[in-house]
Every structure is written in structure tokens, then in C-alpha cells.
Design a protein around this motif. Structure first.
Motif, PDB file in Angstrom:
ATOM      1  N   MET A   1      58.938   9.900  39.868  1.00  0.00           N
ATOM      2  CA  MET A   1      59.557   9.223  38.734  1.00  0.00           C
ATOM      3  C   MET A   1      60.934   8.724  39.158  1.00  0.00           C
ATOM      4  O   MET A   1      61.637   9.359  39.919  1.00  0.00           O
ATOM      5  CB  MET A   1      59.668  10.192  37.563  1.00  0.00           C
ATOM      6  CG  MET A   1      60.338   9.600  36.338  1.00  0.00           C
ATOM      7  SD  MET A   1      59.598   8.103  35.714  1.00  0.00           S
ATOM      8  CE  MET A   1      58.377   8.756  34.653  1.00  0.00           C
ATOM      9  N   VAL A   2      61.304   7.617  38.656  1.00  0.00           N
ATOM     10  CA  VAL A   2      62.581   6.995  38.956  1.00  0.00           C
ATOM     11  C   VAL A   2      63.658   7.565  38.027  1.00  0.00           C
ATOM     12  O   VAL A   2      63.367   7.932  36.889  1.00  0.00           O
ATOM     13  CB  VAL A   2      62.454   5.452  38.826  1.00  0.00           C
ATOM     14  CG1 VAL A   2      62.217   5.037  37.409  1.00  0.00           C
ATOM     15  CG2 VAL A   2      63.625   4.750  39.421  1.00  0.00           C
ATOM     16  N   ASN A   3      64.876   7.692  38.519  1.00  0.00           N
ATOM     17  CA  ASN A   3      66.017   8.104  37.705  1.00  0.00           C
ATOM     18  C   ASN A   3      66.705   6.873  37.151  1.00  0.00           C
ATOM     19  O   ASN A   3      66.707   5.820  37.777  1.00  0.00           O
ATOM     20  CB  ASN A   3      67.040   8.879  38.540  1.00  0.00           C
ATOM     21  CG  ASN A   3      66.522  10.196  39.023  1.00  0.00           C
ATOM     22  OD1 ASN A   3      65.496  10.682  38.587  1.00  0.00           O
ATOM     23  ND2 ASN A   3      67.241  10.789  39.945  1.00  0.00           N
ATOM     24  N   CYS A   4      67.357   7.021  36.022  1.00  0.00           N
ATOM     25  CA  CYS A   4      68.146   5.931  35.468  1.00  0.00           C
ATOM     26  C   CYS A   4      69.354   5.687  36.372  1.00  0.00           C
ATOM     27  O   CYS A   4      70.092   6.634  36.678  1.00  0.00           O
ATOM     28  CB  CYS A   4      68.603   6.290  34.058  1.00  0.00           C
ATOM     29  SG  CYS A   4      69.715   5.073  33.329  1.00  0.00           S
ATOM     30  N   PRO A   5      69.577   4.458  36.832  1.00  0.00           N
ATOM     31  CA  PRO A   5      70.728   4.199  37.706  1.00  0.00           C
ATOM     32  C   PRO A   5      72.063   4.295  36.964  1.00  0.00           C
ATOM     33  O   PRO A   5      73.103   4.424  37.587  1.00  0.00           O
ATOM     34  CB  PRO A   5      70.488   2.777  38.212  1.00  0.00           C
ATOM     35  CG  PRO A   5      69.602   2.154  37.200  1.00  0.00           C
ATOM     36  CD  PRO A   5      68.771   3.261  36.627  1.00  0.00           C
ATOM     37  N   ASN A   6      72.037   4.280  35.648  1.00  0.00           N
ATOM     38  CA  ASN A   6      73.268   4.347  34.874  1.00  0.00           C
ATOM     39  C   ASN A   6      73.698   5.796  34.621  1.00  0.00           C
ATOM     40  O   ASN A   6      74.807   6.179  34.954  1.00  0.00           O
ATOM     41  CB  ASN A   6      73.100   3.598  33.550  1.00  0.00           C
ATOM     42  CG  ASN A   6      74.390   3.454  32.806  1.00  0.00           C
ATOM     43  OD1 ASN A   6      75.405   3.079  33.368  1.00  0.00           O
ATOM     44  ND2 ASN A   6      74.359   3.776  31.534  1.00  0.00           N
ATOM     45  N   CYS A   7      72.803   6.607  34.045  1.00  0.00           N
ATOM     46  CA  CYS A   7      73.171   7.981  33.686  1.00  0.00           C
ATOM     47  C   CYS A   7      72.575   9.021  34.624  1.00  0.00           C
ATOM     48  O   CYS A   7      72.844  10.207  34.477  1.00  0.00           O
ATOM     49  CB  CYS A   7      72.746   8.271  32.245  1.00  0.00           C
ATOM     50  SG  CYS A   7      70.952   8.410  31.999  1.00  0.00           S
ATOM     51  N   GLN A   8      71.739   8.591  35.568  1.00  0.00           N
ATOM     52  CA  GLN A   8      71.026   9.468  36.500  1.00  0.00           C
ATOM     53  C   GLN A   8      70.058  10.406  35.799  1.00  0.00           C
ATOM     54  O   GLN A   8      69.601  11.383  36.373  1.00  0.00           O
ATOM     55  CB  GLN A   8      72.014  10.279  37.369  1.00  0.00           C
ATOM     56  CG  GLN A   8      72.988   9.439  38.161  1.00  0.00           C
ATOM     57  CD  GLN A   8      72.288   8.419  39.055  1.00  0.00           C
ATOM     58  OE1 GLN A   8      71.349   8.766  39.753  1.00  0.00           O
ATOM     59  NE2 GLN A   8      72.729   7.194  39.010  1.00  0.00           N
ATOM     60  N   GLY A   9      69.759  10.128  34.542  1.00  0.00           N
ATOM     61  CA  GLY A   9      68.878  10.983  33.759  1.00  0.00           C
ATOM     62  C   GLY A   9      67.410  10.751  34.034  1.00  0.00           C
ATOM     63  O   GLY A   9      67.009   9.770  34.656  1.00  0.00           O
TER      64      GLY A   9
END
Length: 63
Positions: A1-9
Motif C-alpha cells: 500500500m502506498v503512503n500519503c506523500p503529504n501526511c505519511q499516513g
């Protein structure tokens, strides 16, 4: 799964093939050829690119 590049969530929902929505940041992410594309959903439903806010390392899909 990919992480959000903004919040790393990891709080991402799948909305289509290789398309995700970050429930923390309220942004849409799509993966194309190993690169994440980031969009803000506007009030009228259109998408505005946020790619220019991130560097290439941030937008590299980490599976």
C-alpha cells in the motif's frame, strides 16, 4: 500500500484502479508507472494538481 506523500499516513481508501483518497488530508492520489499524482478535489468535483508541492522522492510510489 502506498503512503500519503503529504501526511505519511496509511488512512487511504481505494476509489478506483490505482486511485486512492487520503481521509486525513482529503486529497486524491493516483499511481501511474510507479509515480504518485496528487490532486485536491474542488467544490465542483474537479481536480487540481498538487504535484508541484512535492519533490520526486515524495512522489515515488513505495509499495
Amino acid at each position: 500500500m502506498v503512503n500519503c506523500p503529504n501526511c505519511q499516513g496509511h488512512n487511504l481508501g481505494k476509489i478506483g484502479h490505482q486511485q486512492f483518497y487520503c481521509w486525513n488530508c482529503l486529497i486524491e492520489l493516483s499511481v501511474d508507472n510507479g509515480r504518485i499524482k496528487v490532486h485536491e478535489v474542488e467544490e465542483d468535483g474537479s481536480l487540481s494538481s498538487l504535484d508541484d508541492l512535492f519533490n520526486e522522492e515524495d512522489l515515488s510510489a513505495q509499495w
